[in-house]
Design a protein around this motif. Structure first.
Motif, mmCIF file in Angstrom:
data_model
loop_
_atom_site.group_PDB
_atom_site.id
_atom_site.type_symbol
_atom_site.label_atom_id
_atom_site.label_comp_id
_atom_site.label_asym_id
_atom_site.label_seq_id
_atom_site.Cartn_x
_atom_site.Cartn_y
_atom_site.Cartn_z
ATOM 1 N N GLU A 1 -1.350 20.239 2.309
ATOM 2 C CA GLU A 1 -1.909 19.070 1.623
ATOM 3 C C GLU A 1 -3.416 19.224 1.425
ATOM 4 O O GLU A 1 -3.954 18.864 0.379
ATOM 5 C CB GLU A 1 -1.603 17.790 2.400
ATOM 6 N N GLN A 2 -4.102 19.746 2.425
ATOM 7 C CA GLN A 2 -5.547 19.918 2.304
ATOM 8 C C GLN A 2 -5.902 21.065 1.369
ATOM 9 O O GLN A 2 -6.959 21.035 0.728
ATOM 10 C CB GLN A 2 -6.159 20.102 3.692
ATOM 11 N N MET A 3 -5.024 22.071 1.266
ATOM 12 C CA MET A 3 -5.227 23.112 0.262
ATOM 13 C C MET A 3 -5.122 22.524 -1.142
ATOM 14 O O MET A 3 -5.871 22.905 -2.042
ATOM 15 C CB MET A 3 -4.190 24.227 0.417
ATOM 16 N N VAL B 1 -6.662 13.278 4.368
ATOM 17 C CA VAL B 1 -7.175 13.220 5.737
ATOM 18 C C VAL B 1 -6.090 13.646 6.711
ATOM 19 O O VAL B 1 -6.189 14.685 7.358
ATOM 20 C CB VAL B 1 -7.689 11.809 6.080
ATOM 21 N N ARG B 2 -5.021 12.867 6.802
ATOM 22 C CA ARG B 2 -3.878 13.269 7.611
ATOM 23 C C ARG B 2 -2.728 12.290 7.390
ATOM 24 O O ARG B 2 -2.927 11.145 6.969
ATOM 25 C CB ARG B 2 -4.219 13.318 9.099
ATOM 26 N N CYS C 1 0.889 -1.175 0.000
ATOM 27 C CA CYS C 1 0.000 0.000 0.000
ATOM 28 C C CYS C 1 0.920 1.216 0.000
ATOM 29 O O CYS C 1 1.582 1.496 1.002
ATOM 30 C CB CYS C 1 -0.914 -0.008 1.225
ATOM 31 N N ARG C 2 0.948 1.937 -1.112
ATOM 32 C CA ARG C 2 1.975 2.967 -1.314
ATOM 33 C C ARG C 2 1.362 4.340 -1.618
ATOM 34 O O ARG C 2 0.563 4.479 -2.537
ATOM 35 C CB ARG C 2 2.894 2.533 -2.463
ATOM 36 N N ILE C 3 1.732 5.301 -0.818
ATOM 37 C CA ILE C 3 1.333 6.714 -0.968
ATOM 38 C C ILE C 3 -0.193 6.828 -1.087
ATOM 39 O O ILE C 3 -0.725 7.475 -1.989
ATOM 40 C CB ILE C 3 2.021 7.379 -2.191
ATOM 41 N N ALA C 4 -0.882 6.191 -0.131
ATOM 42 C CA ALA C 4 -2.345 6.213 -0.153
ATOM 43 C C ALA C 4 -3.003 6.377 1.211
ATOM 44 O O ALA C 4 -4.059 7.013 1.292
ATOM 45 C CB ALA C 4 -2.867 4.932 -0.813
ATOM 46 N N PRO C 5 -2.452 5.826 2.295
ATOM 47 C CA PRO C 5 -3.192 5.843 3.562
ATOM 48 C C PRO C 5 -3.563 7.228 4.084
ATOM 49 O O PRO C 5 -4.513 7.340 4.866
ATOM 50 C CB PRO C 5 -2.240 5.131 4.532
ATOM 51 N N HIS C 6 -2.863 8.266 3.661
ATOM 52 C CA HIS C 6 -3.252 9.602 4.121
ATOM 53 C C HIS C 6 -4.611 10.028 3.568
ATOM 54 O O HIS C 6 -5.173 11.031 3.997
ATOM 55 C CB HIS C 6 -2.174 10.649 3.782
ATOM 56 N N HIS C 7 -5.164 9.242 2.642
ATOM 57 C CA HIS C 7 -6.516 9.478 2.142
ATOM 58 C C HIS C 7 -7.554 8.595 2.836
ATOM 59 O O HIS C 7 -8.743 8.716 2.534
ATOM 60 C CB HIS C 7 -6.590 9.205 0.638
#
Length: 263
Positions: free
Chosen positions: A165-167, A173-174, A116-122
């Motif tokens: 990131e949210q901008m 998400v975080r 799982c790569r460059i995704a969990p922050h979503h």
């Protein structure tokens, strides 16, 4: 709330799928090489790539395993990823499946390896996703590599990172610090075997546009970087020219962990 958020995620990545497919930053890197060395995949392995995005990680691992299932929440992203792999023509053992990382549609023990790569922050609920990762991995042999953006330990720098990131992308998400990640992975009954940190430099114009920002949004984000305190410029190695941000560098955290068998 979670249903509405995931609808927004689908809409966001349906609009921006092409940008992720053709972004060379996802196609390779030291983090992928490290993941390969740690997972040590073989011809008997069945691998699940969660939140596969453009399919780059799935394509990277496909030659080393028996089969790969590339899953993603967004059907349009899956279609684009499938087209991309077909055009590349290098692998024929990847299948695609629409799937929510927090509610995977696979039987228990379906896979021996997971990425799982460059995704969990979503993800709306990372601990729940990790429990699903544990469930679909096979007893005794299941192992995984997760790679995601590392949240800085300094609260001021972390606040800047979350805000920018949210901008750029409202479906962010975080991010999490390394200790937070280790705790979450351990709580999900995994044994954390190894962690590593990799710097990643982003071309700012390309990075900001990939998320679908319009010209006004890019301008606001550029100014947000420019106005940041010196320590944030130093941490992210922000490069500017004539009032325009050219690049910045963040850090990606890799976690390699093995499944702990429930007694």
């Amino acid at each position: 709330m979670a249903k509405d958020f995931k609808t927004r995620v689908r809409e966001q990545f349906s609009r921006t799928a092409d940008g992720y497919i053709h972004d060379k930053g996802f196609a390779g890197g030291a983090d992928l090489e490290a993941a390969l060395n740690l997972l040590q995949p073989g011809s008997d392995d069945t691998l699940l790539d969660v939140a596969c995005g453009g399919g780059h990680t799935a394509m990277f691992f496909a030659p080393h395993v028996r089969s790969v299932v590339a899953s993603d929440l967004t059907m349009q992203m899956l279609k684009k990823a499938q087209e991309f792999l077909s055009e590349e023509g290098r692998v024929d053992n990847v299948t695609f499946r629409e799937a929510d990382a927090e509610d995977l549609p696979f039987p228990a023990g379906s896979f021996t390896a997971l990425t799982c790569r460059i995704a969990p922050h979503h993800f709306a609920d990372v601990p729940r996703a990790l429990k699903e990762f544990h469930r679909v991995l096979r007893r005794h042999v299941g192992r995984m590599v997760i790679i995601d953006t590392l949240l800085p330990d300094d609260p001021e720098i972390a606040e800047f990172y979350q805000a920018m990131e949210q901008m750029r992308d409202p479906t962010h998400v975080r991010a999490y610090t390394e200790p937070e990640w280790v705790q979450m992975v351990s709580d999900a009954l995994f044994d954390v075997k190894h962690t590593a940190i990799f710097p990643k430099t982003h071309d700012f114009p390309e990075w900001s546009r990939r998320s679908g920002l319009d010209a006004a949004g890019v301008k606001r984000l550029n100014q947000f970087f420019i106005d940041a305190p010196d320590k944030i410029h130093d941490y992210f190695q922000i490069e500017t020219f004539a009032g325009e941000v050219e690049s910045y560098t963040d850090r990606k955290l890799l976690i390699y962990a093995t499944r702990i068998d429930k007694k």
